[in-house]
Motif scaffolding. Sequence first.
Motif, short mmCIF file in Angstrom:
data_model
loop_
_atom_site.label_atom_id
_atom_site.label_comp_id
_atom_site.label_asym_id
_atom_site.label_seq_id
_atom_site.Cartn_x
_atom_site.Cartn_y
_atom_site.Cartn_z
N ARG A 521 0.83 -1.21 0.00
CA ARG A 521 0.00 0.00 0.00
C ARG A 521 0.87 1.26 0.00
O ARG A 521 0.59 2.22 -0.73
CB ARG A 521 -0.92 0.00 1.23
CG ARG A 521 -2.06 -1.01 1.15
CD ARG A 521 -2.79 -1.08 2.48
NE ARG A 521 -4.08 -1.78 2.40
CZ ARG A 521 -4.24 -3.08 2.38
NH1 ARG A 521 -3.16 -3.88 2.44
NH2 ARG A 521 -5.44 -3.62 2.29
N ALA A 568 -4.08 4.29 4.69
CA ALA A 568 -3.76 2.95 4.19
C ALA A 568 -3.55 1.97 5.33
O ALA A 568 -3.91 0.78 5.22
CB ALA A 568 -2.52 3.00 3.31
N MET A 674 -5.37 9.26 -1.82
CA MET A 674 -5.08 7.85 -2.03
C MET A 674 -4.86 7.50 -3.51
O MET A 674 -4.53 6.37 -3.84
CB MET A 674 -6.24 6.99 -1.50
CG MET A 674 -6.45 7.13 0.01
SD MET A 674 -4.98 6.72 0.96
CE MET A 674 -4.80 4.98 0.61
#
Length: 677
Positions: A521, A568, A674
């Motif tokens: 991530r 995340a 993100m």
Amino acid sequence: YGFINTCLKSLVVEKYGEETWEKLRLQAGVQDSFLTFEVYKDEITMQLVDKACKILDVPADMVLREFGEYFFEFCKRSGYDHMLRTLGGNLYEFIENLDALHSYLSLSYQATKDIEISFSFVFSQEMNAPSFRVEKNDDGSMHLHYYSDRRGLCHIVPGIIGAAALDFFNIEISMEIVNQTEEEERTGKKEHIVFLVTQNPVFSYKERNEFSSSSQYLADSEKKIENQLNKEDLERAKNTIRDRGSSVCPVKKSQSHWKTIRGIITLGKGKLLRGFDPVYPKSLWIDTKTFCNGLPFHMVFDKELRVKQAGVSIQKIVPGLQTMGIYLDHYFSIVHPEVPFTISSIQKFINSQFVFQTRREMMPESWKQRPMLELRGQMIWMESLQCMLYLCSPLLRTLHELEERQMHIADIAPHDVTRDLILLNQQRLAEMELSNQLERKKEELRILSKHLEEEKKKTEALLYAMLPQHVANQLKEGKRVEAGEFKECTILFSDVVTFTNICAQCEPIQIVLMLNSMYLRFDRLTTVHDVYKVETIGDAYMVVGGVPVPVPTHAERVANFALGMIIAAKGVQNPVSGNPIQIRVGIHTGPVLAGVVGEKMPRYCLFGDTVNIASRMESHGVPSKIHLSSSAYQCLKYKNFEMTERGEIEVKGKGKMHTYFLIRNKNATENEIMGRP
């Protein structure tokens, strides 16, 4: 053949780009390249044409016409320019000899590897080529008859013929379909298209002005030439005519000087106006025996197909021909053109080359296991005798084919080039086989090179993941990488809260899975925010902004990356409690020194007090919070970030420091942070 598909690929790549070809071939489900002499199924070419129409959103007739025009140029570039130019002196002769060209090519190469590069649009192994027949009309137009086994390809013909007419004869033509029928029962061909061909000369601007008034042009030319020719030249011209005699170029004594000159030269060019006028003897000075021996492969037959005469070699091969008056179609079948064996059909295609094949059932019993002999030649109609003369030669490609039919070179007349062609073709076949092998090796090398390039890209991607690209390139070139000083950059450290306790209560594999999930991530976020991942040690994750490429927005990039890390981390599960893990994040801005350390496993490392302070910000941080030093705060102060003051804290090795917490980016949504769509 591969040549056709290669031409189609070349057209798409040249006019629409490599990406369009890649998309086209993937949709058609075909390979990227084709071997020139390899035989491919018709369906491949048809599929490529069909997908090209859909991808380019162009009607099939336009695609085929454009392919026809390009195919003509492709043939010229492939070395067939001179062969095509010498087919005829005008468009009528050119079209008339297309079948003959194809017949030559079929004889020049192996039956299973014929190179059918002509205007025959051939895609099959048996050289099942279309046939062309042209008729002149009184108004100067022509009717072109196109016979083909493949439906839907007729629109290639105007493209190729139009390009040839413009290039070779400087005329523009228009072609329209005036009739379209199926003649499978009559000729074996599934499609018979009749085109009306009209032609117009193409003049330059200067030529158009000169020819705008032809009568005035001719009058001016006459005066100009008369002034240029003196009396001595005129007298010499008269004497020349008188010496040659009236059969060559008769000129009446009453003609003016100008008419005399015009009778022997073209206006201003000095070329003969009148064509060649042959002279024939009153009787044929050759006896029957000499004729049949000198032309060992010929036959004469009447309207009922009764054989009247045959050469000695053809009598030897087909003994039945020694009985005069037998019917020709009992002993032979017509292979090309595919027409009924009648005198009317033969007359209609009289300009085509005819291929006859002996009938197995009419051969002597001991010969029936041999391959049947094929004859190739031309038909000549003798009006005075009401008979057809078939002048031919055995259709043989190799010495092996000659031996199979138990024939010898001596059976072929010395003047017949078939003798030379058979011998030369032996060497040509060896050269073709070598060419095929080279082409296959070339294709294998191309595929290996492509795979090597793919592996190289994978290796480079792995290398660039470990080192900055410019550093990796310098190391690949064997250069020494000098350490670089960066006056200002932003460094981030993070770690997992209570990581030691988690390790003590879990299996190693669970720790590996947890860290891998988290780092995947975080790695994606480094790409989203364009920051450089320096290293990971255990649960510690280190990134930097502004290194190795200095950028003025280094602090904002790292801040946004840190906000993304917090989000995340909520998606990574603690293997002990089952709850989301918590991380601490610390950020500091300042100068660093960066360089490559080591040779066996070189690493790009950062050095300086800035690294230490950033690490302290992380270790003195709070779970799920982003801890900022005062220098990092100053860089973000006016950049639309929400921050709160933590105050003074005691930092190990640094004493008291004023620090802050980063809360959010006021202008960016969570999806933007993100990198979600």
